[in-house]
Scaffold this active site. Sequence first.
Site, PDB file in Angstrom:
ATOM      1  NE  ARG A   1      -3.038   0.323   3.233  1.00  0.00           N
ATOM      2  CZ  ARG A   1      -2.465   0.654   4.394  1.00  0.00           C
ATOM      3  NH1 ARG A   1      -1.889   1.821   4.543  1.00  0.00           N
ATOM      4  NH2 ARG A   1      -2.458  -0.188   5.405  1.00  0.00           N
TER       5      ARG A   1
ATOM      6  CE  LYS B   1      -9.568   9.010 -18.995  1.00  0.00           C
ATOM      7  NZ  LYS B   1      -9.872  10.294 -18.386  1.00  0.00           N
TER       8      LYS B   1
ATOM      9  CE1 TYR C   1     -13.265  12.707 -16.979  1.00  0.00           C
ATOM     10  CE2 TYR C   1     -13.129  12.499 -14.602  1.00  0.00           C
ATOM     11  CZ  TYR C   1     -13.360  11.934 -15.843  1.00  0.00           C
ATOM     12  OH  TYR C   1     -13.672  10.601 -15.932  1.00  0.00           O
TER      13      TYR C   1
ATOM     14  CG  ASP D   1      -6.459  16.982 -15.118  1.00  0.00           C
ATOM     15  OD1 ASP D   1      -5.709  16.455 -15.949  1.00  0.00           O
ATOM     16  OD2 ASP D   1      -7.537  16.474 -14.750  1.00  0.00           O
TER      17      ASP D   1
END
Length: 397
Positions: free
Chosen positions: A59, A209, A112, A184
């Site tokens: 983690r 993406k 977004y 972003d």
Amino acid sequence: MTRKQPSFATETVWAGEEKYRVHGASQVPVVHSVAYTYDDLDYWYEVAVGNAEGHIYGRNTNPTVASFEDKVKQLEGAESATSFSTGMAAISNTLLTFLTPRDRIVSIKDTYGGTNKIFSEFLPRLDIDITLCETGNHDEMIEEINKGCQVVYLETPTNPTVKITDIEKIAEAAKEAGALVVVDNTFATPVLQNPLQLGADLVIHSATKFLGGHADALGGVLCGDEVLVDRVYHYREINGATMDPMAAYLLIRGMKTLHLRVWKQTENAGKLAEYLKAHPLVESVYYPGLTDHANHDIAKQQMRGFGGMFSFSLHGGMDAVKEMLPKLKFANRAANLGAVETTVGPARTTSHVESSPEERKALGIPDGLIRYSAGIEDFEDLKADLEEAMKAITVTQ
Ligand SMILES: *Cc1c(COP(=O)(O)O)cnc(C)c1O
């Protein structure tokens, strides 16, 4: 003689990997191990408290994931990078690291859809004040920043109407106000734009993406100053939105062709936007590379190319879209973008599926708006495909 710094194309192939290629492997191995064993308990302790290099628990860190982070870090010219299970995890973890009750964030209306939901649904619950400015209206944004805020959050170009914000200009105002600037950079990728060099403090990618580029792995990444990135890493290691090592491997492999893909996609998008603009059935085309785009000059200045994304609407609206879109042979009708395959979809079912019809209207997103993510196919084939599909349209107004 000292060697010159390798160019970006070379970095996409080689950066961030050497240290992780154990056993002489020519590729970064996928380390599927939840934990790491130590016979020397004192050394284990030193690694656990961060005094010695190594891994403890999946983690927190993983060698394959670390290699992915190193690669992106070098491509963005950043001091540090940390990764997440998805792009949205990168965004939410970053915002929740730096914002506390009664803080204020200034952003744009066109982020977004998921990001917009964080602003409209989740941050208000924490008593965080959110001001969303008209995207591309720099005077309004600077005025709001000057009133005082902790975070300025940008996305440029935006999804799906590809609006542009001048990063340098906004970062300057934010610096004066003592606010952190987060950008972003998913649409531009480090191939076309480096927000850190334009004054941003932190840059975020949905690696799902363009970075991955093959629509087969989810991921998010944050780059910037080491102290800031460490704070977000700490939030993420505790809250647990960790990148999977298999995803990291796929994203590393994808990034080796980032440079080639993004330039080809940029070329295709530019030519297709021009073609559609001249088409009689097309109402409008949104692409920062078109000279009539509202902030074309800013895009030209801060980007090396205009990117692989554009959107367009038809005179026949959604009815025409329903006739035309299913006819495309070389396009996935899907919610992702930035893949090697051309990907299309109405904004109402892709970027802004989280928004209500009223919210989309307020954002200036017509119901019939088609988001087009140009793939790496041959331009003539994509053009012919669009031309053929347009013939199916019977609704023309
Ligand atoms: C897809 C996307 C995100 C969210 O990324 P996920 O990996 O889907 O969580 C954030 N910003 C932009 C611009 C995106 O296109």
